[in-house]
Design an enzyme around this catalytic site. Sequence first.
Site, PDB file in Angstrom:
ATOM      1  N   GLY A 119     -51.243  29.734 -21.191  1.00 55.68           N
ATOM      2  CA  GLY A 119     -51.800  28.988 -22.320  1.00 55.68           C
ATOM      3  C   GLY A 119     -51.967  29.911 -23.525  1.00 55.68           C
ATOM      4  O   GLY A 119     -51.033  30.101 -24.269  1.00 55.68           O
ATOM      5  N   SER A 173     -46.364  33.000 -17.976  1.00 57.97           N
ATOM      6  CA  SER A 173     -46.661  32.882 -19.400  1.00 57.97           C
ATOM      7  C   SER A 173     -47.858  33.758 -19.801  1.00 57.97           C
ATOM      8  O   SER A 173     -47.820  34.967 -19.581  1.00 57.97           O
ATOM      9  CB  SER A 173     -46.914  31.408 -19.737  1.00 57.97           C
ATOM     10  OG  SER A 173     -46.889  31.205 -21.109  1.00 57.97           O
ATOM     11  N   TYR A 174     -48.919  33.144 -20.318  1.00 60.46           N
ATOM     12  CA  TYR A 174     -50.060  33.968 -20.721  1.00 60.46           C
ATOM     13  C   TYR A 174     -50.739  34.633 -19.521  1.00 60.46           C
ATOM     14  O   TYR A 174     -51.545  35.555 -19.693  1.00 60.46           O
ATOM     15  CB  TYR A 174     -51.079  33.159 -21.541  1.00 60.46           C
ATOM     16  CG  TYR A 174     -52.050  34.069 -22.266  1.00 60.46           C
ATOM     17  CD1 TYR A 174     -51.646  34.772 -23.397  1.00 60.46           C
ATOM     18  CD2 TYR A 174     -53.336  34.281 -21.786  1.00 60.46           C
ATOM     19  CE1 TYR A 174     -52.498  35.659 -24.037  1.00 60.46           C
ATOM     20  CE2 TYR A 174     -54.201  35.159 -22.422  1.00 60.46           C
ATOM     21  CZ  TYR A 174     -53.769  35.843 -23.549  1.00 60.46           C
ATOM     22  OH  TYR A 174     -54.624  36.731 -24.175  1.00 60.46           O
ATOM     23  N   ASP A 203     -35.559  29.702 -20.906  1.00 61.55           N
ATOM     24  CA  ASP A 203     -36.788  29.653 -21.714  1.00 61.55           C
ATOM     25  C   ASP A 203     -36.595  30.419 -23.010  1.00 61.55           C
ATOM     26  O   ASP A 203     -36.227  31.593 -22.992  1.00 61.55           O
ATOM     27  CB  ASP A 203     -37.935  30.267 -20.897  1.00 61.55           C
ATOM     28  CG  ASP A 203     -39.241  30.324 -21.686  1.00 61.55           C
ATOM     29  OD1 ASP A 203     -39.434  29.481 -22.591  1.00 61.55           O
ATOM     30  OD2 ASP A 203     -40.060  31.221 -21.399  1.00 61.55           O
ATOM     31  N   HIS A 245     -39.297  27.894 -18.632  1.00 57.75           N
ATOM     32  CA  HIS A 245     -40.557  28.633 -18.679  1.00 57.75           C
ATOM     33  C   HIS A 245     -41.364  28.423 -17.389  1.00 57.75           C
ATOM     34  O   HIS A 245     -41.982  29.341 -16.877  1.00 57.75           O
ATOM     35  CB  HIS A 245     -41.348  28.118 -19.884  1.00 57.75           C
ATOM     36  CG  HIS A 245     -42.496  28.961 -20.291  1.00 57.75           C
ATOM     37  ND1 HIS A 245     -42.357  30.208 -20.829  1.00 57.75           N
ATOM     38  CD2 HIS A 245     -43.840  28.712 -20.258  1.00 57.75           C
ATOM     39  CE1 HIS A 245     -43.562  30.706 -21.116  1.00 57.75           C
ATOM     40  NE2 HIS A 245     -44.466  29.819 -20.772  1.00 57.75           N
TER      41      HIS A 245
END
Length: 462
Positions: free
Chosen positions: A84, A178-179, A375, A432
Amino acid sequence: MISQPLAMAATLILVVLAQICTSVTSLSEADKITSLPGQPPVKFNQYAGYITVDENQHRALFYYFAEAESEPASKPLVLWLNGGPGCSSVGAGALVEHGPFKPSENALVKNEYSWNREANMLYVESPAGVGFSYSANESFYEFVNDEITARDNLVFLQRWLTRFPEYKSNDFFITGESYAGHYVPQLAQLIVQTKTKFNLKGIAIGNPLLEFNTDLNSRAEFYWSHGLISDSTYKVFSTTCNFSQIWRQYHSETPSVSCAEANKLVTREIGNFVDRYDVTLDVCLSSIDKQAQMLNQLQETANIDVCLEDETSAYLNRKEVQEALHAKLVRVINWSICSEVLRYDNQNLEVPTIPILGELVKSGIQVFVYSGDQDSVVPLTGTRSLVNKLAKELGLNTTVPYRAWFEGRQVAGWTQVYGNILSFATIRGAGHEAPFSQPERSLVLFRSLLHGKPLPDAAPST
Ligand SMILES: *[C@@H]1O[C@H](CO)[C@@H](O)[C@H](O)[C@H]1NC(C)=O
Ligand SMILES: *[C@@H]1O[C@H](CO)[C@@H](O)[C@H](O)[C@H]1NC(C)=O
Ligand SMILES: *[C@@H]1O[C@H](CO)[C@@H](O)[C@H](O)[C@H]1NC(C)=O
């Protein structure tokens, strides 16, 4: 014949012992899920509930735990965290990517490539403010950062293991995407630094944010090489403005003329009908409006084509589903895949986490970095160069030279391993959220992580 007081004492001890035993088994029993609405029958146990991470502030994290399909006692324990910052591991991780079920038309269907075939899977909505996790003191949401998140995640784990003591000695892995390129190494580092007694064997991170400039500025070349932008627009990005500048200006509301112009060109050429989280996949037409708003952000909201995220959202917002999960909504009206209340410290995005990977490797922890190769948000090219550079800095020699790896009879991606401890792999045809578009290939990669073995170098002989 024993004396009266002795008999009484013996009885008392027995009663106390019985209480201890029942309280141990009942600790997790209250979180056990009888059955999820619309769920097909399964043989493994599922649990969901809250772990308080701060008593004074009434801050609690929500988890969903799917025991391994078979022999859970001998299988590893794996924590999964979505990114996020602010997106849900239960919604995205479990229901969209690699949990035992996927929502479909008001019911759940079995996911053949669920990661709980290989491990006991623990999904946590973190930090508080995400999904069903909450803080009774709403001021908490105004300023959350990596340090707070890592600390809460550590407290969560310690307390969760008190509730599930039978998993204390299992091999333990921390994974995410991701984050979570921040969350995962930062939590692992905290475990190492505090010498907390977890059996931490390795971490895995997919399409991770590791170094802000490298990751964001690899977007232009990815767009260009995949035909999403023109030669002339690509040239703008190598001369007058780049993506990390655009991001900074956008978030400080100080766009320069040249960057605003560059951003306009990209937006016009790519358009709203391409999912930047998976550039080759079709989009979910009903979420296009939402997607347009999400562009230029790191959040995972936009990453849905066949509308699975919308179905997940509808499913988790049903009252009877929330009851079955022992979940409640505190100070929010709806469950949403990415938090609408959390204000995360934007400065943290620019903190590089690649040095932490180096520290973990030095502590003997396996580090596995993988990239879905479709991605464009955190493209494989930036990630690959960061891992390569780290290996050089650590003086790790290549133990598996860059080569294709296989799932079934097809090439599933490319991989390289350094010093038998630092691995990089691409997942071919994945976005992703790699396990969402390439579930079978992702499961093979997951297995390789758990067994500490290189990815298959050939198709099985027939
Ligand atoms: C609520 O949280 C804020 C920020 O974390 C804190 O400063 C404040 O003291 C808290 N309020 C109470 C009543 O505990
Ligand atoms: C909340 O969820 C309900 C049921 O899914 C939906 O009808 C409603 O529009 C949602 N409200 C908001 C504010 O998103
Ligand atoms: C790496 O390879 C070089 C050259 O072959 C060798 O001198 C060195 O000892 C190797 N390092 C390790 C850690 O194996």
